[in-house]
Design a protein around this motif. Structure first.
Motif, PDB file in Angstrom:
ATOM      1  N   HIS A   1       0.824  -1.208   0.000  1.00 11.79           N
ATOM      2  CA  HIS A   1       0.000   0.000   0.000  1.00 11.79           C
ATOM      3  C   HIS A   1       0.861   1.262   0.000  1.00 11.79           C
ATOM      4  CE1 HIS A   1      -3.452   2.596   0.976  1.00 11.79           C
ATOM      5  NE2 HIS A   1      -2.720   3.128   1.935  1.00 11.79           N
ATOM      6  N   PHE A   2       1.876   1.283   0.835  1.00  9.82           N
ATOM      7  CA  PHE A   2       2.675   2.498   0.989  1.00  9.82           C
ATOM      8  C   PHE A   2       3.886   2.560   0.059  1.00  9.82           C
ATOM      9  CE2 PHE A   2       0.448   2.652   5.104  1.00  9.82           C
ATOM     10  CZ  PHE A   2       0.025   3.972   5.086  1.00  9.82           C
ATOM     11  N   ALA A   3       4.541   1.433  -0.164  1.00  9.12           N
ATOM     12  CA  ALA A   3       5.780   1.449  -0.956  1.00  9.12           C
ATOM     13  C   ALA A   3       5.562   1.033  -2.405  1.00  9.12           C
ATOM     14  CB  ALA A   3       6.820   0.541  -0.312  1.00  9.12           C
ATOM     15  N   GLN A   4       4.382   0.476  -2.695  1.00  8.04           N
ATOM     16  CA  GLN A   4       4.059   0.055  -4.060  1.00  8.04           C
ATOM     17  C   GLN A   4       4.973  -1.060  -4.566  1.00  8.04           C
ATOM     18  OE1 GLN A   4       1.134   2.016  -5.780  1.00  8.04           O
ATOM     19  NE2 GLN A   4       1.072   1.786  -3.561  1.00  8.04           N
ATOM     20  N   VAL A   5       5.470  -1.865  -3.645  1.00  5.57           N
ATOM     21  CA  VAL A   5       6.203  -3.088  -3.979  1.00  5.57           C
ATOM     22  C   VAL A   5       5.644  -4.188  -3.086  1.00  5.57           C
ATOM     23  CG1 VAL A   5       8.312  -1.918  -4.723  1.00  5.57           C
ATOM     24  CG2 VAL A   5       8.050  -2.573  -2.312  1.00  5.57           C
TER      25      VAL A   5
END
Length: 343
Positions: free
Chosen positions: A178-182
């Motif tokens: 959600h936050f790092a997109q990995v």
């Protein structure tokens, strides 16, 4: 845990080893951490694959496992968590002090988990990294500038062939995404250091696992009172100060009202085969929204999200039922099979 999880652990450990050194065996992994259980879990698993594991714990509970860091210079229990008040200066000084040290020269890899962001301190040493997110990704980086910098590091590590980026719960896998997109590797804690098994003894009460919110304790006290004519229940910490796993395994079961989405105690009890009882999704959502019983689920309510995730359900809310339900569904007590649910 399943054989498939062990195979994944083994395969990725071998990848880590091959990336970090051609001189196998031995392969030396160093941990500097603030949580004795996560470090103990990693160490036991890595040693089972024939790797050496060296632990330098900064946890306040390190004496329990005899793993307290000694002789570390520049780094203390107080400044190591956030690296404040001057993080960049501390990182430079730590690198200069330890670049030729036995600690670094004798290591092939570092492992970081609590907090995962501690790996920022170790990046300059050019070693393989195993980054295992075991709690909210922003832990120790609850500052807009440092948070953005840490997210950039996480994205870079996700694409680094010498790094394994992992999380030990489905919740934290989704949280990092959600936050790092990995998407990190799901690497559940095995709690292989627990050698005891479930062996109930007659006359012992069901245990109630510790909670951290007054509302959670009040709820469980009411449940305990209502159940008294039929089932004997007792608070774990009122029966035992320090306890052994054999003592816990002697009880008929454990009631868990989780104070966050993933805790090592659950992995330990699950490993032993102790019957576990926890709220259903509906009950857990109701209690979280009305009472905030999962008091350590949200660290930084206003943690900035990337533009690409701005319309996604926030994990850091207690007011949006759809969002709370989506995220709590990923909690360990609701993901693990064979845990009995109370409606």
């Amino acid at each position: 845990m399943s054989t498939s999880v062990l195979v994944v652990c083994y395969a990725h450990t071998q990848t880590l080893a091959a990336a970090g050194s051609k001189l196998l065996p031995p392969f030396n992994v160093v941990s500097i951490d603030y949580h004795i259980a996560t470090a103990q879990d990693s160490g036991q698993t890595l040693r089972s694959f024939g790797l050496n594991f060296e632990e330098h714990s900064l946890s306040g509970a390190c004496a329990r496992t005899g793993s307290c860091a000694t002789g570390l210079q520049l780094l203390t229990r107080e400044n190591g968590f956030t690296l404040c008040p001057r993080p960049h200066e501390l990182r430079r000084r730590f690198f200069e002090r330890y670049r030729q040290s036995a600690l670094v020269r004798g290591s092939d890899a570092f492992i970081c988990s609590h907090p995962a962001a501690f790996c920022e301190l170790l990046l300059p040493f050019n070693r393989a990294l195993l980054v295992v997110v075991t709690t909210n990704l922003e832990l120790a980086r609850e500052n807009p500038i440092r948070w953005r910098a840490w997210l950039r590091v996480v994205r870079r590590l996700a694409n680094d062939t010498r790094t394994i980026l992992a999380a030990n719960s489905e919740y934290d896998v989704a949280y990092v995404r959600h936050f790092a997109q990995v998407t990190p590797l799901l690497l559940p804690s095995l709690a292989a250091y627990v050698e005891a098994s479930y062996a109930p003894q007659g006359g012992k009460p069901f245990l109630i696992a510790p909670v951290h919110a007054p509302a959670a304790r009040n709820f469980l006290e009411r449940a305990k009172e209502a159940a008294a004519p039929y089932v004997k229940m007792a608070w774990l910490r009122e029966l035992y100060g320090d306890y052994t796993f054999e003592q816990l395994g002697a009880h008929p079961g454990v009631v868990i009202l989780p104070y966050t989405k993933s805790v090592m105690t659950l992995f330990e009890l699950y490993r032993m085969g102790v019957p576990l009882f926890a709220p259903s999704l509906k009950l857990l959502v109701d209690l979280e929204m009305k009472e905030g019983i999962m008091s350590e689920r949200i660290y930084w309510k206003g943690a900035p999200v990337p533009a690409s995730a701005i319309d996604e359900a926030s994990p850091n809310t207690r007011s949006d039922r759809a969002a709370v339900e989506k995220w709590l569904r990923l909690s360990d007590t609701l993901v693990f099979p064979h845990i009995q649910k109370a409606l």
